[in-house]
Design a protein around this motif. Sequence first.
Motif, mmCIF file in Angstrom:
data_model
loop_
_atom_site.group_PDB
_atom_site.id
_atom_site.type_symbol
_atom_site.label_atom_id
_atom_site.label_comp_id
_atom_site.label_asym_id
_atom_site.label_seq_id
_atom_site.Cartn_x
_atom_site.Cartn_y
_atom_site.Cartn_z
ATOM 1 N N LEU A 112 34.508 33.666 33.111
ATOM 2 C CA LEU A 112 33.169 33.283 32.661
ATOM 3 C C LEU A 112 32.158 34.250 33.275
ATOM 4 O O LEU A 112 32.410 34.839 34.340
ATOM 5 N N TYR A 113 30.995 34.400 32.629
ATOM 6 C CA TYR A 113 29.985 35.325 33.140
ATOM 7 C C TYR A 113 28.607 34.679 33.120
ATOM 8 O O TYR A 113 28.282 33.886 32.218
ATOM 9 N N GLU A 114 27.814 35.024 34.151
ATOM 10 C CA GLU A 114 26.406 34.601 34.207
ATOM 11 C C GLU A 114 25.608 35.732 34.843
ATOM 12 O O GLU A 114 25.892 36.142 35.983
ATOM 13 N N ASN A 115 24.641 36.230 34.099
ATOM 14 C CA ASN A 115 23.791 37.341 34.571
ATOM 15 C C ASN A 115 24.633 38.523 35.060
ATOM 16 O O ASN A 115 24.331 39.159 36.086
ATOM 17 N N GLY A 116 25.700 38.803 34.342
ATOM 18 C CA GLY A 116 26.548 39.937 34.685
ATOM 19 C C GLY A 116 27.536 39.672 35.809
ATOM 20 O O GLY A 116 28.320 40.552 36.158
ATOM 21 N N LEU A 117 27.472 38.489 36.398
ATOM 22 C CA LEU A 117 28.392 38.140 37.482
ATOM 23 C C LEU A 117 29.601 37.396 36.914
ATOM 24 O O LEU A 117 29.455 36.523 36.051
ATOM 25 N N ARG A 118 30.758 37.722 37.429
ATOM 26 C CA ARG A 118 32.018 37.213 36.879
ATOM 27 C C ARG A 118 32.553 36.049 37.712
ATOM 28 O O ARG A 118 32.576 36.091 38.936
ATOM 29 N N VAL A 119 33.001 35.001 37.000
ATOM 30 C CA VAL A 119 33.659 33.845 37.617
ATOM 31 C C VAL A 119 35.064 33.745 37.035
ATOM 32 O O VAL A 119 35.259 33.819 35.818
ATOM 33 N N LEU A 120 36.067 33.588 37.909
ATOM 34 C CA LEU A 120 37.451 33.432 37.477
ATOM 35 C C LEU A 120 37.904 32.006 37.767
ATOM 36 O O LEU A 120 37.823 31.545 38.903
ATOM 37 N N VAL A 121 38.387 31.305 36.726
ATOM 38 C CA VAL A 121 38.872 29.932 36.866
ATOM 39 C C VAL A 121 40.378 29.934 36.642
ATOM 40 O O VAL A 121 40.864 30.362 35.594
ATOM 41 N N ALA A 122 41.106 29.467 37.652
ATOM 42 C CA ALA A 122 42.561 29.342 37.543
ATOM 43 C C ALA A 122 42.910 27.878 37.289
ATOM 44 O O ALA A 122 42.627 27.015 38.128
ATOM 45 N N HIS A 123 43.498 27.603 36.131
ATOM 46 C CA HIS A 123 43.903 26.236 35.770
ATOM 47 C C HIS A 123 45.354 26.058 36.206
ATOM 48 O O HIS A 123 46.267 26.674 35.640
#
Length: 571
Positions: free
Chosen positions: A99-110
Amino acid sequence: MTILELQQLKESEDKVEFKAATKNYSFAGSEHRDQAERRRCFLGYVVAFANEGGGMLVLGMADKAPHEVVGSDFGQGQIGALEDETYSRLGIRVRMEELYENGLRVLVAHIPSRPVGKMLKFEGVPLMRVGESLRNMSDEEMFAILSEQEPDFSAKICEGLKIADLDESAIKAMKESYALKQKNPGFIQLSTEQVLSDLRLQEEGRLNYAALILLGKKEIIREKLPQCKTIWEFRATESQIHHDTREVIEEPLFLAITQMWRLINQPTLNKKYPIQVGAYIFDLFDFNEAVIREAVLNAEAHRDYSITSEVVIKQYPAKIVITNPGGFPKGVTIENLLTVSSTPRSRLMTEILEKTGLVERSGQGVDKIFSITLSEGKAEPDYSDSNMYQVSLVLRSEIIDKAFHIFISQYQNSDREPKLGVEQIITLCKIRNGISQNLKGAMVSQLEKMGLIQKLSGHTLRYTLSEEYEQLVSDGLKIGKRYIVQELERILLELQGNALKVGALEASMEDFMKRSQIRYLLLKLVDDEVVIVDGKLRGTRYSLSEKFKDLRGDKLIAEVLAFLRGRYDSL
């Protein structure tokens, strides 16, 4: 999920862990020497979450509420490799989401839950989360997990399922199979309601999932249990990704098993090899029907129906791979597969398959698979790709030792007693392969008394198979008086896909045969229409005839041997 939705989650209640992981977040902790630090890595948290029933690990968001997005470079551009490496190390499929917000990346591990009755370990230790730390699971927690019992899915009531939803052809097949197995011809005349009740497929007028899986019409199965299907695929080579042929089997199991075998047993896919040694004549197929039926029905009966994946059969010219969702039943491992008595996941369904003769008595199906496969002179059934989330069985078609098949078959078909069981056959295979260590003393003593093995000359604890086997090996090396099989195999492999001069063959085979032997063998092969000649004098080249030119490796050798043996029936 969205970042806003993630920010609303609470770590303890929603089974989620937030980590900033802005730079250089550790995958496996190997760069740390302290044990506590090593555990606080990606794999450590995956293990802990799986042991707690699953959850989400979020990287790139602050630990404290409102979980501000700070961005993470962990696994960036390598999501596929990250999922593959996690699966390789832990045997667990973790789905990654960016996922991204303002160019910053978030990684979600399910992260999925561990299987019932089993736990995951990091560096040999089962982990649990406690606040920011990962700790060893206590003895009480481990015992509770190991004591868990998988519910019998097949005995669970299938809401809304009616007798009208069952396939009449499948019911007929079940009645006939039961009557034959139990030697009770009157069973065929019983009403459907009586049969369902007698076999516990119906309790107080309500049908269970065993009835659906074994007897349900395919459109009803598709509606109520869509994962209850089997995928069959054929690939002409083991390296290709896309299949050449694919079929989806959705019929009830009493009909599906015949359909599956029909697909596998197509004449072009399951070839027959007539072999004759002395007075002994037999046919071997690439894939034995009894082995395939047992293996497929085991996969169907022991799979985990709570997992939304199908049983998959991948067929190749030289092997079949059968994979079912869910690991081995509780208490079963690759190491004890042949010795432990397990409790099947779908106990009711397994009981019905046993009573109708479709599978061996519970716990003996794998014995049958091993016994027949090894007795045919083929490689040992291979379960090495199995893990906590799937069972994968590889059956190879190549006959690696025809003499061993004859050796076992002649004994089993004689009046000699006792007959060989799976452990005896495996022990004979080990001795044939030169293994004498770690064999069961009582088993070795029994086989020696039966005259099937003998001590090696000059050794007290090393054995070899009896002279009867050695004679079969010697006899099997010749085709009539014309060919030595070992020489024939070498020259065929040199000629596959090539047109060669005698000189080229001599250069590559100088350690095995002289030029005169090569020339003599080529002339015989030309006479028997296996090889053709092109050119004259120094330009003479030899290549495989039209019948064999497109074959390679084991298939080429098997086809030529079968062809020649058909010509020389004195063999």
